[in-house]
Every structure is written in structure tokens, then in C-alpha cells.
Scaffold this active site. Structure first.
Site, short mmCIF file in Angstrom:
data_model
loop_
_atom_site.label_atom_id
_atom_site.label_comp_id
_atom_site.label_asym_id
_atom_site.label_seq_id
_atom_site.Cartn_x
_atom_site.Cartn_y
_atom_site.Cartn_z
N SER A 128 -11.14 40.07 -47.28
CA SER A 128 -10.45 40.95 -48.39
C SER A 128 -10.46 42.48 -48.15
CB SER A 128 -11.31 40.54 -49.78
OG SER A 128 -10.94 41.33 -50.90
N TYR A 153 -19.96 38.92 -54.81
CA TYR A 153 -18.66 38.56 -53.99
C TYR A 153 -18.21 39.25 -52.83
CZ TYR A 153 -13.77 37.50 -53.04
OH TYR A 153 -12.60 37.24 -52.32
N LYS A 157 -18.16 38.55 -48.64
CA LYS A 157 -17.26 38.76 -47.30
C LYS A 157 -17.58 39.72 -46.27
CE LYS A 157 -14.11 36.25 -49.38
NZ LYS A 157 -13.80 34.81 -48.87
#
Ligand code: NAD
Ligand code: WQD
Length: 345
Positions: A128, A153, A157
């Protein structure tokens, strides 16, 4: 070589389902593994309606290693993996960090271990633009510094990218293409599949379509006092079908050994920065539907502006985001109308 087997983890989800369609249309055989924590079986019907092919589906949790072992044993022909399976709500990750670290990291590690055991050639990983945080300059290239993650979150990544890189440099016998998505939006033009937000949408476009439908009273525009031309935040909204097509190219690149690099990273965006107010305006003009809205305070933690420099993907993958934003808006609206017809929302 196209009739090879690809395992799509998280394949009934939003981006996964669009990718399964593109893979099948390109001639690949797909097996989906999904625990249906954020999707449902009807997605498989949608994929079948579009492509005429029903993908194999295994309901299992990727954090369950014995289940993954069984999956790879039952499909010895898996040549490549695409890993979409993850929890993705930024706010929820602040409240339940362990759930996010456990789900996102154990899923990835289990898949990597099974791949090494079963001779799988490569893994495409969903990363992302969140890894860039608030970038020092726009558009952002892959060389931009990784900023400290502002949520568990986002951190999953960053850690996932590191795990893949370290496992491969330690000698794991496969390659990886890491794809950093900007803001995926829209739905398949058939309106057979699309995004199915869980509860009150946190992301902009699902909120826009729900407000336009009257499901939500009005859209809150989070801030019009940013130092941007119209004062609202800027993002790079990438059509989900365009995004899905990049995965097919990435898979082919790994399976056909088109690169000497064992790990490659690509930004997937349009290269155009679009503000919140511009996106709403484009939606209204494209659909003829008014979005009730009000300007409210900034949302804590929001990035002011970020958009991609997609040159690396354009040149190396030969991929380009092609769909005009207005068409993407119409696809999102057609999908919202389909959900209403089906009585889903
Ligand atoms: P999604 O929630 O629609 O899809 C994820 C799928 O994975 C769901 O079907 C869910 O049921 C499944 N899943 C989750 N945990 C699982 C587990 N342990 N085992 C098996 N299945 C599991 O999300 P999406 O928007 O399609 O995102 C796909 C990937 O792309 C995610 O990794 C996400 O972090 C990443 N990503 C998404 C965006 C975005 O804005 N949508 C942006 C950048 C990156
Ligand atoms: C876009 C813009 C909001 C809702 C998040 C994750 C990120 C990535 C993509 C996965 C912002 C504004 C939104 C609303 C609004 N996901 N907005 N009213 O913030 O770019 O990123 O999704 O990796 O990690 O953080 O996307 O869709 O939430 O917001 O005004 O009701 O729309 O302020 O400027 P974002 P978003």
C-alpha cells in the site's frame, strides 16, 4: 503457459475478486482460499457470470498452517500465489493491534513456508502507499523513503515487505512482486462484483455511493483547510479493474522469469492527484446524482496529499491505468444500484 494454477488468497474480497476475473480471462486456472471474514460466497457466482468459469474455492483461514499444508497438497500444480488476504481497516487496527499482526503476518508467513515446500515460483503481495506516510514530495516514486507507520495496519504492510525480502535473500526458492496500491476504487463494468463495505464505510467512494443512495444522510468531507488548491485532501484513485490487470502481468513476469531481480516493487496508481471535492464533483457529473455533503473537521491521522509516479510500472510492466475517472464513478454507482436491487443495501 497460461493454463497454469494460481492460488489467490483473499480471492473473494474486493480486489481479489476482480483479479480472479482477469486471471481467468487470461487463461489461468485459479483456486481461491478465503475464510469469508470480509466477503461471501456470492462473489464466486459473480465471477462465474462474468467469465463463464467457476474458480475452485477452498474455505480456510490462512493463519491455519495445517489447513494451508492440506491446500498445497491438494493442489500440487500451484505455480504462483497472490496474497490479498489481510485485515485492512486502519481504525480497527488501532483498537485490535494483535488481531492485525496475527492475521496479516501469520497469513503471509504460512503461505511463504508452503510455497518453499511445494516449489511455487512466486508471490505477488498487496502492499500500500500507506508505507510512504506523508511523502516529502509528490508524485511518489518507489525510491521515496518509508515513513514510520501510523497504524498497526500500515505497520503490517511494512513488516510484510521486509519478511518477503528477508526470506528471499535467505535463499527461499521463489520470487516476489510487491505492489503498492494507491486508492483502489470502482467496480467491474458488469456490476456483477464490487466493493462490499462492512458497516459504515470508512473509505471515501463507498460513502459517496451510499450517501447518493440515501443509505447515509450525508457525506462528511474531512477538512477543506488543507494547503491544497481547494483545501481538501488529494489522493490517487485507481480503477480496480486496471489494478487487477497489473496482477496478471506480475504473475506472468514471475512465472516466465522475465526479470533477474528476485524482489521487485511497483507503485500502482494513475499519476493524477484528485481532491476529495473533485472526486465528488466527478461522481455527480458522471452519474447525474447529487451527493448530500457537509464540510467537517479534519480526520485525525489523514495524509494531506499523496499520488503516485507510476513510471516504473508503466515502463517495466507495460501497464498503465487506462480507465477515465468518470467511468470508474459510473461503475461504482452501477454496483451500488445492483446492491439495492438485490436488497443487500
Ligand atoms: P477485502 O477485505 O475485500 O479482501 C480481503 C479478503 O481476505 C477478504 O475476502 C477476507 O475474507 C479475506 N481474508 C482476510 N483474512 C484472511 C485469512 N486469515 N484467511 C483467509 N482469508 C482471509 O480487502 P481488499 O480491499 O480487497 O484488499 C486486498 C488487499 O489489498 C489487502 O491485503 C489490503 O490490505 C490491500 N490493500 C487494499 C487497499 C484498499 O484500499 N482496498 C489499499 C492498499 C492495499
Ligand atoms: C480518502 C480521502 C479522507 C471518507 C485508507 C488507508 C490506506 C489505504 C487506503 C490500504 C481522505 C476523505 C474519506 C469520508 C472524507 N488502504 N474522506 N469523508 O485515507 O487515503 O487511505 O485507504 O492500504 O492505508 O488509510 O482513503 O478512502 O479513507 O480517504 O472526506 O467519509 O477521503 O479524509 O482525504 P485513505 P479513504
Amino acid at each position: 503457459m497460461k493454463n497454469q494454477r494460481i492460488l489467490v488468497a483473499g480471492g473473494t474480497g474486493y480486489i481479489g475478486s476482480h483479479t480472479v476475473v482477469e486471471l481467468q480471462e487470461a487463461g489461468y486456472n485459479v483456486v481461491i482460499v478465503d475464510n469469508l471474514s470480509n466477503s461471501n460466497m456470492e462473489v464466486i457466482d459473480g465471477i462465474e457470470k462474468i467469465t463463464g468459469v467457476r474458480p475452485d474455492f477452498v474455505q480456510a483461514d490462512c493463519t491455519d498452517m495445517p489447513a494451508m499444508e492440506k491446500l498445497f497438497d491438494s493442489y500440487p500444480d500451484i505455480r504462483g500465489v497472490i496474497n490479498f488476504a489481510a485485515s485492512k481497516a486502519v481504525g480497527e487496527s488501532m483498537e485490535k493491534p494483535i488481531l492485525y499482526y496475527r492475521n496479516n503476518l501469520n497469513t503471509l508467513m504460512n503461505l511463504l513456508e508452503q510455497m518453499a515446500k511445494h516449489g511455487t515460483k512466486g508471490i505477488v503481495f498487496s502492499s500500500s502507499c500507506t508505507v510512504y506516510g506523508e511523502p516529502d514530495e509528490n508524485p511518489v516514486t518507489e525510491a521515496a523513503p518509508i515513513k514510520k507507520a501510523t497504524s498497526p495496519y500500515g505497520n503490517t504492510k511494512q513488516i510484510s515487505e521486509e519478511i518477503i525480502t528477508e526470506v528471499i535473500s535467505a535463499g527461499a526458492p521463489f520470487k516476489s512482486v510487491i505492489l503498492r496500491y494507491f486508492n483502489p476504487v470502482g467496480a467491474h463494468p458488469s456490476a456483477e462484483i464490487g466493493e462490499l463495505p462492512n458497516g459504515v464505510p470508512q473509505n471515501l467512494l463507498p460513502y459517496v455511493t451510499q450517501a447518493a443512495m440515501g443509505i447515509r444522510k450525508e457525506l462528511s468531507v474531512f477538512g477543506d483547510d488543507y494547503p491544497t488548491p481547494d483545501g481538501s485532501c488529494i489522493r490517487d484513485y485507481i480503477n480496480v479493474v486496471d489494478l487487477a490487470k497489473a496482477h496478471v502481468i506480475a504473475v506472468e513476469r514471475m512465472l516466465e522469469d522475465k526479470s533477474d531481480d528476485k524482489v521487485e516493487i511497483f507503485n500502482l496508481g494513475t499519476g493524477n492527484g484528485v481532491s476529495v471535492l473533485e472526486l465528488i464533483d466527478t461522481f455527480e457529473k458522471a452519474t447525474g446524482v447529487t451527493v448530500p455533503k457537509k464540510i467537517v473537521a479534519r480526520r485525525a491521522g489523514d495524509i494531506e496529499k499523496v499520488w503516485a509516479n507510476p513510471k516504473h510500472a508503466n515502463e517495466v510492466l507495460g501497464w498503465k491505468a487506462a480507465t477515465p475517472l468518470a467511468d470508474t464513478m459510473r461503475s461504482a454507482w452501477a454496483w451500488q444500484q445492483k446492491l439495492r436491487e438485490r436488497g443487500i443495501m
